[in-house]
Design an enzyme around this catalytic site. Sequence first.
Site, PDB file in Angstrom:
ATOM      1  N   TYR A 174      68.814  41.974  62.145  1.00 56.76           N
ATOM      2  CA  TYR A 174      69.616  40.779  61.907  1.00 56.76           C
ATOM      3  C   TYR A 174      70.919  40.906  62.661  1.00 56.76           C
ATOM      4  O   TYR A 174      71.551  41.959  62.644  1.00 56.76           O
ATOM      5  CB  TYR A 174      69.901  40.637  60.397  1.00 56.76           C
ATOM      6  CG  TYR A 174      70.758  39.445  60.040  1.00 56.76           C
ATOM      7  CD1 TYR A 174      70.259  38.152  60.173  1.00 56.76           C
ATOM      8  CD2 TYR A 174      72.055  39.601  59.558  1.00 56.76           C
ATOM      9  CE1 TYR A 174      71.040  37.046  59.837  1.00 56.76           C
ATOM     10  CE2 TYR A 174      72.837  38.501  59.215  1.00 56.76           C
ATOM     11  CZ  TYR A 174      72.320  37.226  59.360  1.00 56.76           C
ATOM     12  OH  TYR A 174      73.089  36.138  59.017  1.00 56.76           O
TER      13      TYR A 174
ATOM     14  N   ASP B  38      74.692  46.764  67.890  1.00 60.15           N
ATOM     15  CA  ASP B  38      75.295  46.000  66.801  1.00 60.15           C
ATOM     16  C   ASP B  38      75.590  46.982  65.671  1.00 60.15           C
ATOM     17  O   ASP B  38      74.718  47.346  64.889  1.00 60.15           O
ATOM     18  CB  ASP B  38      74.343  44.886  66.357  1.00 60.15           C
ATOM     19  CG  ASP B  38      74.959  44.023  65.258  1.00 60.15           C
ATOM     20  OD1 ASP B  38      76.038  44.388  64.745  1.00 60.15           O
ATOM     21  OD2 ASP B  38      74.350  42.992  64.907  1.00 60.15           O
TER      22      ASP B  38
ATOM     23  N   LYS C 286      82.673  43.694  59.106  1.00 56.90           N
ATOM     24  CA  LYS C 286      83.512  43.759  57.903  1.00 56.90           C
ATOM     25  C   LYS C 286      84.241  45.067  57.667  1.00 56.90           C
ATOM     26  O   LYS C 286      85.348  45.074  57.118  1.00 56.90           O
ATOM     27  CB  LYS C 286      82.626  43.443  56.710  1.00 56.90           C
ATOM     28  CG  LYS C 286      81.235  44.090  56.805  1.00 56.90           C
ATOM     29  CD  LYS C 286      80.149  43.144  56.328  1.00 56.90           C
ATOM     30  CE  LYS C 286      78.777  43.593  56.791  1.00 56.90           C
ATOM     31  NZ  LYS C 286      77.772  42.550  56.716  1.00 56.90           N
TER      32      LYS C 286
HETATM   33  N1  PMP Z   1      74.947  42.190  62.476  1.00 56.16           N
HETATM   34  C1  PMP Z   1      74.495  43.015  61.530  1.00 56.16           C
HETATM   35  C2  PMP Z   1      73.845  44.294  61.907  1.00 56.16           C
HETATM   36  C3  PMP Z   1      74.654  42.679  60.178  1.00 56.16           C
HETATM   37  O1  PMP Z   1      74.197  43.493  59.228  1.00 56.16           O
HETATM   38  C4  PMP Z   1      75.299  41.466  59.858  1.00 56.16           C
HETATM   39  C5  PMP Z   1      75.502  41.046  58.419  1.00 56.16           C
HETATM   40  N2  PMP Z   1      75.456  42.014  57.503  1.00 56.16           N
HETATM   41  C6  PMP Z   1      75.759  40.656  60.880  1.00 56.16           C
HETATM   42  C7  PMP Z   1      75.572  41.039  62.190  1.00 56.16           C
HETATM   43  C8  PMP Z   1      76.482  39.373  60.585  1.00 56.16           C
HETATM   44  O2  PMP Z   1      77.711  39.615  60.020  1.00 56.16           O
HETATM   45  P1  PMP Z   1      78.485  38.508  59.151  1.00 56.16           P
HETATM   46  O3  PMP Z   1      77.705  38.330  57.911  1.00 56.16           O
HETATM   47  O4  PMP Z   1      79.837  39.090  58.949  1.00 56.16           O
HETATM   48  O5  PMP Z   1      78.511  37.270  59.987  1.00 56.16           O
END
Ligand code: PMP
Length: 426
Positions: free
Chosen positions: A142, A237, A265
């Site tokens: 994701y 990521d 975050k």
């Molecule tokens: N990339 C990864 C690997 C994530 O786990 C997430 C959400 N947990 C995101 C992107 C998206 O982050 P956000 O919910 O802060 O938009």
Amino acid sequence: MTRSEELFEKAVKLIPGGVNSPVRAFGSIGGCPRFIDHADGAYMYDVDGNKYLDFINSWGPMILGHNNPLIREAVIKACEKGLSYGAATEKEVEMAELITGIVPSIDMVRMVNSGTEAVMSAVRAARGYTGRNKIVKFMGCYHGHSDAMLVQAGSGVMTAGIPDSAGVPGGCTKDTLSAVYNDVDSVKTLFETFPEEIAAVIVEPVAANMGVVEPKREFLQGLRDLCTKYGAVLIFDEVITGFRLQLDGAQGFYGIQPDMTTFGKIIGAGMPVGAYGGKREIMSLISPAGPVYQAGTLSGNPVAMSAGLAQLNYLKDHPEVYTGLNAKSDWFFGEMKNILEECGKNYQINHVGSIGSLFFTETPVVNYATAKSSDTKAFAEYFKYMLENGCHFAPSQFEAIFLSAIQTKEELSGVLDMFHAYMMRK
Ligand code: PMP
């Protein structure tokens, strides 16, 4: 009726599904989510006065536990100077200096407000840099909810993107190619098919959004080699793994350098923050330095930066946090494995550092297909039992368990006792 139930009843009439992010709704579990009143240290407290040992930890950033005094004080101090200016601040420079100092693959970094934005912007930068359009992502990974990243796992590697969500035009995902996690050959095939069209390969260096799936080191190395060979940008990521597996994230943990990295975050220590960064020659293309447009009114917000700086500086100055947390996690997940064995259950425990998952399947989980073999009903039953006994895990089979530095071995031993009792009963 509990207060959580009352609030949920009201919320579903006012907010889609009653929540501001889908997984909070206990969708695959059923029942009413707990509305949280406050959190402190290792615990969350709901509006009915129930106390939970927290394994969500705001999906990662609460690595030092909730309401950490150091971070709280930094936030209060920043608030006293005004909440937002929409103008440049010293804190942003400090943050950029800190991140580039910690992560060797990052020469320059840009702050945004979420992981979604970080990924969306990094992909745009990679496309701008290479002048190519196609992106390779992995089934089960994701990367936020931007259009191009919402691609369903099709039948096989060569499947062109099929949108995973209503409202995403096919045109937005036609350049998103899907590959199989832990399978370098699936990526090689894509490069051989489109040798000059792939702008980037984006990967969760430890997958944590199909439950936790450990990468084979050769897999990550294979991606590095293929991207170098074909002139594509390798994007790690690290929204989950960054500043969590160790200070320099999964790239440090596995010793593999991507061209670009996305963070989320954890940089904001609980405030809404994301960031993307990488090689100078790529990042120099971002506006206003270059032609790749990207902007944000609240990006680099002084309160968020202060929270993040307090947390990251603490982690930087206290490497023992990681040694302790990772050792405690090895013990905790190891004990879970022992308990399963003792109870004659062949379920899978995957973990890397302080993130892990229990999969209700007898098949080793190495990718999306094997993760999907889990019995989600069995997970739901287990989740409810643990919740009723004061343990708040993420309400889905396909999310990670996040440990924090503040949970004590005694607290975790209590959880293991509960786990043992449950597995014996079943
Ligand atoms: N990339 C990864 C690997 C994530 O786990 C997430 C959400 N947990 C995101 C992107 C998206 O982050 P956000 O919910 O802060 O938009």
